[in-house]
Design a protein around this motif. Structure first.
Motif, PDB file in Angstrom:
ATOM      1  N   ASP A  45      -4.232   3.020  -2.602  1.00  0.00           N
ATOM      2  CA  ASP A  45      -5.087   3.838  -1.756  1.00  0.00           C
ATOM      3  C   ASP A  45      -5.384   5.146  -2.484  1.00  0.00           C
ATOM      4  O   ASP A  45      -4.478   5.874  -2.868  1.00  0.00           O
TER       5      ASP A  45
ATOM      6  N   THR B 145      -7.285  -2.384  -3.982  1.00  0.00           N
ATOM      7  CA  THR B 145      -7.462  -0.962  -3.730  1.00  0.00           C
ATOM      8  C   THR B 145      -7.995  -0.699  -2.328  1.00  0.00           C
ATOM      9  O   THR B 145      -8.594  -1.574  -1.700  1.00  0.00           O
ATOM     10  N   HIS B 146      -7.766   0.520  -1.861  1.00  0.00           N
ATOM     11  CA  HIS B 146      -8.499   1.106  -0.752  1.00  0.00           C
ATOM     12  C   HIS B 146      -9.258   2.286  -1.332  1.00  0.00           C
ATOM     13  O   HIS B 146      -8.660   3.315  -1.674  1.00  0.00           O
TER      14      HIS B 146
ATOM     15  N   GLU C 220     -12.221   1.835   2.529  1.00  0.00           N
ATOM     16  CA  GLU C 220     -11.529   2.181   3.773  1.00  0.00           C
ATOM     17  C   GLU C 220     -12.051   3.554   4.217  1.00  0.00           C
ATOM     18  O   GLU C 220     -11.452   4.588   3.947  1.00  0.00           O
TER      19      GLU C 220
ATOM     20  N   GLU D 240       0.823  -1.208   0.000  1.00  0.00           N
ATOM     21  CA  GLU D 240       0.000   0.000   0.000  1.00  0.00           C
ATOM     22  C   GLU D 240       0.860   1.262   0.000  1.00  0.00           C
ATOM     23  O   GLU D 240       1.912   1.302   0.630  1.00  0.00           O
TER      24      GLU D 240
ATOM     25  N   ASN E 206      -4.510   8.546   0.334  1.00  0.00           N
ATOM     26  CA  ASN E 206      -3.388   8.752   1.264  1.00  0.00           C
ATOM     27  C   ASN E 206      -2.386   9.799   0.809  1.00  0.00           C
ATOM     28  O   ASN E 206      -1.829  10.546   1.613  1.00  0.00           O
TER      29      ASN E 206
ATOM     30  N   HIS F  74       1.112   4.056   1.821  1.00  0.00           N
ATOM     31  CA  HIS F  74       0.567   4.231   3.167  1.00  0.00           C
ATOM     32  C   HIS F  74       1.147   5.471   3.841  1.00  0.00           C
ATOM     33  O   HIS F  74       1.668   5.411   4.945  1.00  0.00           O
TER      34      HIS F  74
ATOM     35  N   LYS G 299     -11.481   5.419  -1.032  1.00  0.00           N
ATOM     36  CA  LYS G 299     -11.865   6.412  -0.036  1.00  0.00           C
ATOM     37  C   LYS G 299     -12.031   7.757  -0.723  1.00  0.00           C
ATOM     38  O   LYS G 299     -11.503   7.988  -1.807  1.00  0.00           O
TER      39      LYS G 299
END
Length: 367
Positions: A217, A242-243, A289, A190, A220, A192, A245
Motif C-alpha cells: 500500500d 499493490t494498493h 484504492e 498488506e 498507509n 495495513h 493511492k
C-alpha cells in the motif's frame, strides 16, 4: 465543513471543469471500453473493492449508482469504466459462484485478485482452504490479506498487547502457508496501518516462503510516521500486488490529518513507486484504492499514540511534521460526512474515474 443543504462540488476547479466538459461519468457508463489482454505489462490499473465503500452493498435507491451486491456486478462496472481487474473479498463464495466469476472475468479479459481473512487457529484451516479453492476456481493467482482490521495506534494501548498481536499474526501466517503452497496461490500481506515497513519485511523473511509476500500500500504508512518512498523502497522487493493511492495531509492540533485523494493530487511519488515495483516484479499488478471518506486523524503528538512504538526517533517525527507543513494539501481535504447519500456516491465515482484517467495518461497503466 460543507453543508448538504448548500452543496458545492468538492472537486478542484480543473477537475470540475474537465468533468463538466466531458461528462466523464456518464460517458463511462454509456460506452464501455474494450477488454484488455492478460499481459500485466500493458493492462490497465485494477480497482480494489474498498474504492467503492459507499456503493458496495449500498441500500441507497439510486438509479445512477445502484449498489453492488456481489463481485459480478463490481467486475462488470469496473470493466465499463476501463479498469483492468478487481481485488475483492472471496468469503463465502461457493464453487458455482466462483465459476460465474471466472466466466465473466475471462469474457471481459480482466484479472482477479481475492481478499481473504487469515486462519486464527487450526479450526479455521478448512474454511480458509475452501476460500482459497474458490478463489483459484475463479482465476485468482494472488490473495491479499491483512493481519489487523483496525489501526495500530487505535487498537493497542500497551506494548504487550501489540506483541501478543504480532505472535498471533505470525501463527496465522504459519497456518495459512501450507494451504497456499499446496494450491500454488500467492498470499500477499498488506501493510495495513499495523506494520512499519521493516517489521513487515522481518515477518516475510521469517516465513521464508515463495508463496508469502506483500500487498504494498503506497500510502498507509504515513499513519505510522513513514514516508511513502521509504516504505516502497523496503517492501517492493517482496511485493506480489499493490494498493495504489495518493495522500493529502494537513496539520491539526494533535498531529496531522491524512486522506486518500485522487491520483496526482497528493504527496506520493507515484511514478517512482510504479517503476520500483516493476523493477523487482515485472508482472506485479497495480490496484487503485481510492477511499472517499473523511480524513483520518493521526494523533502523533498525543502520548497514547506512542504505546507500541519504541523505534521511532525524534528526527523521524520531526521530518514527518515538516513534510506535512511543507506539502499541506491545497484547499480542504475531502469530507463526506455532510453529503447526501447520492452526493457521496457521485463523489466516489468521480474520484475513481479521475484516478483511472491519471493512471493511463501519467503512469502508463493501460491504454
Amino acid at each position: 465543513m460543507r453543508s448538504s443543504d448548500n452543496y458545492t462540488s468538492p472537486f478542484s476547479p480543473e477537475r470540475r471543469n474537465f468533468i463538466q466538459k466531458t461528462g466523464l461519468a456518464a460517458l463511462a457508463m454509456a460506452f464501455p471500453l474494450p477488454s484488455f489482454s492478460m499481459n500485466f505489462e500493458g493492462v490497465s490499473m485494477g480497482i480494489v473493492v474498498h474504492s467503492y465503500g459507499a456503493r458496495w452493498n449500498s441500500k441507497v435507491p439510486s438509479e445512477k449508482y445502484p449498489g453492488f451486491e456481489n463481485a459480478l456486478q463490481l467486475i462488470k462496472h469496473c470493466h465499463q469504466i476501463g479498469a483492468g481487474g478487481v481485488q475483492v473479498g472471496v468469503n463465502n463464495w461457493t464453487s458455482d459462484f466462483a465459476k460465474k466469476v471466472r466466466d465473466q472475468r475471462e469474457n471481459l479479459g480482466m484479472y482477479l485478485e481475492g481478499s481473504i481473512g487469515l486462519p486464527k487457529s487450526k479450526d479455521d484451516i478448512d474454511n480458509f482452504e475452501k476460500e482459497v479453492l474458490a478463489s483459484k476456481e475463479a482465476g485468482a493467482t494472488i490473495l491479499r490479506t491483512v493481519c489487523l482490521s483496525g489501526r495500530r495506534y487505535e487498537n493497542f494501548k500497551t506494548e504487550d498487547e501489540f506483541h501478543d498481536f504480532k505472535a498471533k499474526s505470525i501463527l496465522s501466517l504459519q497456518l495459512a502457508e501450507p494451504v497456499v503452497r499446496k494450491h500454488k496461490i500467492k498470499l500477499a500481506v498488506e501493510n495495513h496501518k499495523d506494520w512499519r515497513a521493516a517489521e513487515l519485511v522481518e515477518i516475510i523473511k521469517r516465513m521464508d516462503s515463495e508463496w508469502i509476500g506483500v500487498t504494498l500500500d503506497f500510502g498507509n504508512n504515513y499513519s505510522l510516521l513513514e514516508k511513502s518512498e521509504d516504505v516502497i523502497g523496503l517492501l517492493a522487493p517482496y511485493s506480489f500486488s499493490t494498493h495504489i493511492k495518493d495522500m493529502g495531509v494537513k496539520s491539526y492540533s494533535k498531529g496531522f490529518l491524512l486522506s486518500e485523494v485522487p491520483l496526482g493530487e497528493g504527496i506520493v511519488d507515484l511514478k517512482k513507486g510504479v517503476e520500483l515495483c516493476r523493477k523487482y516484479n515485472p508482472n506485479i499488478t497495480f490496484n487503485l484504492e481510492m477511499i472517499t471518506r473523511d480524513p483520518l486523524e493521526i494523533p502523533c503528538l498525543e502520548e497514547e499514540y506512542w504505546a507500541t512504538f519504541d523505534n521511532i526517533s525524534g528526527p523521524e517525527l520531526a521530518g514527518i511534521l515538516k513534510m506535512v507543513r511543507e506539502k499541506s494539501f491545497s484547499g480542504e481535504l475531502p469530507y463526506t460526512r455532510n453529503l447526501e447519500p447520492e452526493q457521496r456516491l457521485d463523489y466516489e465515482e468521480v474520484n475513481v474515474l479521475a484516478s483511472l484517467r491519471y493512471s493511463k495518461s501519467e503512469l502508463g497503466l493501460g491504454l
